[in-house]
Design a protein around this motif. Structure first.
Motif, PDB file in Angstrom:
ATOM      1  N   ARG B 201       0.803  -1.238   0.000  1.00 25.24           N
ATOM      2  CA  ARG B 201       0.000   0.000   0.000  1.00 25.24           C
ATOM      3  C   ARG B 201       0.825   1.272   0.000  1.00 25.24           C
ATOM      4  O   ARG B 201       0.333   2.323  -0.361  1.00 25.24           O
ATOM      5  N   ARG B 202       2.066   1.196   0.468  1.00 26.22           N
ATOM      6  CA  ARG B 202       2.869   2.409   0.544  1.00 26.22           C
ATOM      7  C   ARG B 202       4.338   2.032   0.439  1.00 26.22           C
ATOM      8  O   ARG B 202       4.709   0.866   0.638  1.00 26.22           O
ATOM      9  N   SER B 203       5.144   3.021   0.152  1.00 20.68           N
ATOM     10  CA  SER B 203       6.584   2.776   0.002  1.00 20.68           C
ATOM     11  C   SER B 203       7.367   3.903   0.638  1.00 20.68           C
ATOM     12  O   SER B 203       6.862   5.027   0.808  1.00 20.68           O
ATOM     13  N   ARG B 217      12.261   8.986   3.484  1.00 22.01           N
ATOM     14  CA  ARG B 217      11.341   9.699   2.594  1.00 22.01           C
ATOM     15  C   ARG B 217      10.230   8.740   2.157  1.00 22.01           C
ATOM     16  O   ARG B 217      10.507   7.579   1.806  1.00 22.01           O
ATOM     17  N   GLU B 218       9.018   9.220   2.232  1.00 23.44           N
ATOM     18  CA  GLU B 218       7.904   8.409   1.731  1.00 23.44           C
ATOM     19  C   GLU B 218       7.816   8.585   0.222  1.00 23.44           C
ATOM     20  O   GLU B 218       8.098   9.671  -0.303  1.00 23.44           O
ATOM     21  N   LEU B 219       7.425   7.530  -0.460  1.00 27.26           N
ATOM     22  CA  LEU B 219       7.409   7.549  -1.926  1.00 27.26           C
ATOM     23  C   LEU B 219       5.990   7.388  -2.445  1.00 27.26           C
ATOM     24  O   LEU B 219       5.158   6.726  -1.814  1.00 27.26           O
ATOM     25  N   ASP B 220       5.790   7.973  -3.609  1.00 24.50           N
ATOM     26  CA  ASP B 220       4.476   7.869  -4.241  1.00 24.50           C
ATOM     27  C   ASP B 220       4.458   6.612  -5.109  1.00 24.50           C
ATOM     28  O   ASP B 220       4.392   6.680  -6.337  1.00 24.50           O
ATOM     29  N   PHE B 221       4.549   5.484  -4.462  1.00 22.59           N
ATOM     30  CA  PHE B 221       4.561   4.232  -5.197  1.00 22.59           C
ATOM     31  C   PHE B 221       4.033   3.142  -4.258  1.00 22.59           C
ATOM     32  O   PHE B 221       4.316   3.129  -3.067  1.00 22.59           O
ATOM     33  N   SER B 222       3.264   2.224  -4.825  1.00 22.14           N
ATOM     34  CA  SER B 222       2.826   1.051  -4.066  1.00 22.14           C
ATOM     35  C   SER B 222       2.572  -0.091  -5.032  1.00 22.14           C
ATOM     36  O   SER B 222       2.255   0.133  -6.205  1.00 22.14           O
ATOM     37  N   GLU B 223       2.700  -1.296  -4.522  1.00 22.65           N
ATOM     38  CA  GLU B 223       2.444  -2.453  -5.367  1.00 22.65           C
ATOM     39  C   GLU B 223       0.992  -2.457  -5.823  1.00 22.65           C
ATOM     40  O   GLU B 223       0.686  -2.768  -6.988  1.00 22.65           O
ATOM     41  N   ALA B 224       0.103  -2.099  -4.896  1.00 17.09           N
ATOM     42  CA  ALA B 224      -1.324  -2.106  -5.237  1.00 17.09           C
ATOM     43  C   ALA B 224      -1.612  -1.130  -6.374  1.00 17.09           C
ATOM     44  O   ALA B 224      -2.405  -1.427  -7.286  1.00 17.09           O
ATOM     45  N   ALA B 278       5.890   4.265 -16.656  1.00 12.18           N
ATOM     46  CA  ALA B 278       5.736   5.564 -15.992  1.00 12.18           C
ATOM     47  C   ALA B 278       5.901   5.424 -14.479  1.00 12.18           C
ATOM     48  O   ALA B 278       6.546   6.263 -13.827  1.00 12.18           O
ATOM     49  N   ASP B 279       5.310   4.352 -13.919  1.00 13.52           N
ATOM     50  CA  ASP B 279       5.428   4.149 -12.449  1.00 13.52           C
ATOM     51  C   ASP B 279       6.879   3.972 -12.058  1.00 13.52           C
ATOM     52  O   ASP B 279       7.346   4.571 -11.080  1.00 13.52           O
ATOM     53  N   PHE B 280       7.604   3.137 -12.831  1.00 15.29           N
ATOM     54  CA  PHE B 280       9.006   2.889 -12.480  1.00 15.29           C
ATOM     55  C   PHE B 280       9.873   4.113 -12.740  1.00 15.29           C
ATOM     56  O   PHE B 280      10.864   4.341 -12.041  1.00 15.29           O
ATOM     57  N   GLN B 281       9.471   4.891 -13.740  1.00 15.78           N
ATOM     58  CA  GLN B 281      10.210   6.125 -14.017  1.00 15.78           C
ATOM     59  C   GLN B 281      10.108   7.075 -12.824  1.00 15.78           C
ATOM     60  O   GLN B 281      11.101   7.657 -12.383  1.00 15.78           O
ATOM     61  N   LEU B 312       7.400  -5.481  -3.597  1.00 16.28           N
ATOM     62  CA  LEU B 312       8.045  -5.317  -4.912  1.00 16.28           C
ATOM     63  C   LEU B 312       9.248  -6.248  -5.062  1.00 16.28           C
ATOM     64  O   LEU B 312       9.609  -6.624  -6.187  1.00 16.28           O
ATOM     65  N   ALA B 313       9.853  -6.612  -3.921  1.00 12.42           N
ATOM     66  CA  ALA B 313      11.039  -7.477  -3.969  1.00 12.42           C
ATOM     67  C   ALA B 313      10.702  -8.845  -4.544  1.00 12.42           C
ATOM     68  O   ALA B 313      11.597  -9.569  -4.997  1.00 12.42           O
ATOM     69  N   ALA B 314       9.412  -9.217  -4.506  1.00 14.12           N
ATOM     70  CA  ALA B 314       9.017 -10.539  -5.018  1.00 14.12           C
ATOM     71  C   ALA B 314       8.809 -10.530  -6.529  1.00 14.12           C
ATOM     72  O   ALA B 314       8.578 -11.582  -7.124  1.00 14.12           O
TER      73      ALA B 314
END
Lengths: 215, 364
Positions: B201-203, B217-224, B278-281, B312-314
């Motif tokens: 839910r969060r990174s 730092r919190e990131l604007d990325f999540s697996e969901a 785009a997400d990975f960028q 994400l590590a999986a």
């Protein structure tokens, strides 16, 4: 060592610690209460057991007391019976009739003849202090209580003979021979008188012969 | 000789039993994980582990005590001492920069700043902070601050207490991950890493400079979020998209199954890469920004590696993908290598592993 982030509020941690110790104290109190309760139950059980034992022993004691009272009563009765037995034996004591007749016969000769012969065995209670039992004349009557004075049973076993003798000499000889007899205690001449008899005179006399009791 | 050593070890265990750490408790949005390790001669050894899915329903937090009791039962956990992390959704993490004027208390300064940033009275909050020592000589300091609603903290602690746990500490996830990394690097003070924790839910990212945590730092990325993008683009269910990406990832593994009539694994992975480009960028830019910031705070120092943890590590190939974009060695944080033996199907997460290591690793 760096500072570690820990979001547990200090007051919550203190409360937990308090609750933890409270619970421990509660458990300890419960264990103590259980221990005391257990001890009380055990003690009550022991007391009940002892009380039952005491009741059993009291019942045994009452039974023993009752037995003792019965024994005492029986012993009293036995004493009374023994007293009566001794009295009876005393009364039965003394020489028998046959021996008395033989003794009299040995004293008689042809010069004395009897007109009347009476025998008396009787007794009466008298205040007496004889220390021996069955002396022949007295039977000590065991007192029924300590307050009762000792009594003696005075035996009066004697014969009264009314007879005639050809003369005084014959009377004297007769009395002498009587006294020599072992069954005879003593002889008392109560009365004598000369009395005409057909063509001659005879001596009429009365004797009191005390028989030796217990001989 | 070997037999003698074995006998000696057995005798040593009898004389001095292995020291057990606390039970690490990591509560995710839909899963709870437990892990306990004990100190061995070399690496810590996993003593017991358990995980259970939570029944998530509505907005309310899932009931915890029942699943926790089930997860604890019959798995060989020793004692009930526990170290937990406040679930990510119930704690707000922020980095504050501040100056401590003469005569002022550092905690007061931080609390004053926190008061300006939260929308509720401070007496309804639990606040704790971790100084980020960017340099003793610099007047401006930084701290990683954790703020949680007091009622939420008490509620969470009570859930754990009802499950029979005695919570010794309530931490935050980045601190637990830092502890694990320190364990994996054997506490090497020269090892500088950026830890990317990409959860469901969060990174967030954490920069560990030797023993110090210098950036969070919190990131604007999540697996969901990534799965949502994938499922909407491919017009498939989120569960199917998740299964697809976890199987083929962004670079297919060598043992990926090949469907004779369907597309090749490489094609599937390439498609996923294209869709999530785009997400990975965006993620890579955030990481690059952190690298630049780190270089500026360390007078041009460079990080040795980027370590990826979390959901994400999986994903197969994610480390290679990020390495292409960052020009820094990227590796998946192999949590299992921190311990000897880990029962269960999957290795524990980095968070629960870090929590279980509290007290066994010096956080100097």
């Amino acid at each position: 060592m760096t500072h570690e982030i820990d979001l547990i509020p200090a007051d919550y941690r203190a409360g937990l610690r308090l609750r933890h110790w409270g619970r421990r104290l509660g458990v300890a109190y419960l264990a103590l209460a259980l221990g005391i309760g257990g001890a009380r139950v055990a003690l009550a059980y022991e007391v009940r057991s002892r009380e039952a034992e005491i009741e059993r022993l009291a019942a045994l004691q009452a039974a023993a007391r009752e037995q003792r009272e019965r024994v005492t009563a029986l012993e009293g009765r036995k004493g009374e019976i023994e007293r009566q037995l001794r009295l009876m034996e005393g009364l039965r004591g003394g020489i028998d009739a046959k021996r008395m007749f033989v003794a009299m016969d040995r004293a008689l000769d042809g010069n004395v003849w009897f007109l009347d012969w009476s025998f008396r065995r009787a007794g009466s209670l008298v205040d007496s202090e004889p220390e021996t039992v069955e002396t022949g004349y007295f039977i000590v009557v065991p007192p029924r209580s300590k307050k009762e004075r000792k009594k003696a049973w005075l035996l009066e076993t004697h014969m009264e003979v009314q007879a005639r003798a050809v003369d005084h000499s014959s009377l004297a000889n007769f009395v002498s021979r009587l006294v020599e007899q072992p069954e005879i205690e003593t002889v008392r001449v109560l009365r004598t008188r000369v009395r005409p008899y057909t063509t001659t005179e005879v001596v009429e006399f009365e004797l009191a012969i005390v028989v030796r009791t217990g001989a | 000789m070997t037999a003698a050593l074995g006998l000696a070890n057995t005798l040593a265990r009898w004389v001095r039993p292995a020291r057990c750490g606390p039970i690490g408790v990591a509560v995710g949005t839909d899963r709870v994980e437990l892990l306990q390790v004990q100190q061995g001669a070399g690496r810590p050894r996993v003593r017991a582990a358990g995980a259970l899915d939570l029944e998530v329903g509505g907005e309310a937090s899932p009931e915890l005590s029942g699943p926790l009791r089930r997860a604890l039962a019959g798995r060989g956990f020793r004692g009930r001492r526990a170290v937990a992390a406040m679930p990510a959704g119930r704690v707000k993490l922020m980095v504050l920069n501040y100056r401590v004027e003469d005569g002022r208390d550092e905690a007061e300064v931080i609390l004053a700043q926190v008061g300006e940033r939260v929308d509720r009275p401070l007496d309804e909050c639990i606040v704790d902070y971790l100084p980020i020592r960017a340099g003793e000589s610099q007047p401006e300091k930084s701290a990683l601050v954790a703020v949680a609603e007091r009622a939420a903290v008490i509620g969470f602690l009570e859930e754990l207490r009802r499950a029979g746990l005695q919570v010794e500490a309530l931490e935050i996830e980045p601190v637990a991950v830092r502890r694990l990394v320190r364990r994996l690097t054997r506490g090497d003070a020269r090892e500088n890493s950026l830890v990317l924790h990409a959860g469901a839910r969060r990174s967030d990212l954490t920069v560990l400079w030797g023993r110090r945590l210098i950036l969070y730092r919190e990131l604007d990325f999540s697996e969901a979020g990534a799965i949502e993008t994938l499922s909407s683009t491919l017009d498939m269910l989120p569960e199917s998209a998740a299964a697809l990406v976890r199987q083929y990832g962004v670079s297919p593994p060598a043992d990926a199954p090949r469907d004779l009539v369907g597309p090749a694994p490489q094609e599937i992975s390439q498609t996923v890469r294209d869709i999530l480009k785009a997400d990975f960028q965006r993620l890579a830019e955030s990481l690059r920004s952190a690298l630049v910031y780190t270089a500026s705070r360390t007078r041009g120092g460079a990080l040795d590696s980027v370590l990826v943890t979390g959901a994400l590590a999986a994903w197969p190939g994610v480390a290679d993908l990020l390495e292409e974009r960052l020009s820094v060695p990227v590796a998946v944080l192999e949590v299992g290598t921190a311990f000897d033996g880990h029962p269960g199907d999957a290795p524990p997460s980095a968070v629960v592993a870090g929590l279980a290591l509290r007290g066994l690793v010096h956080d100097a």
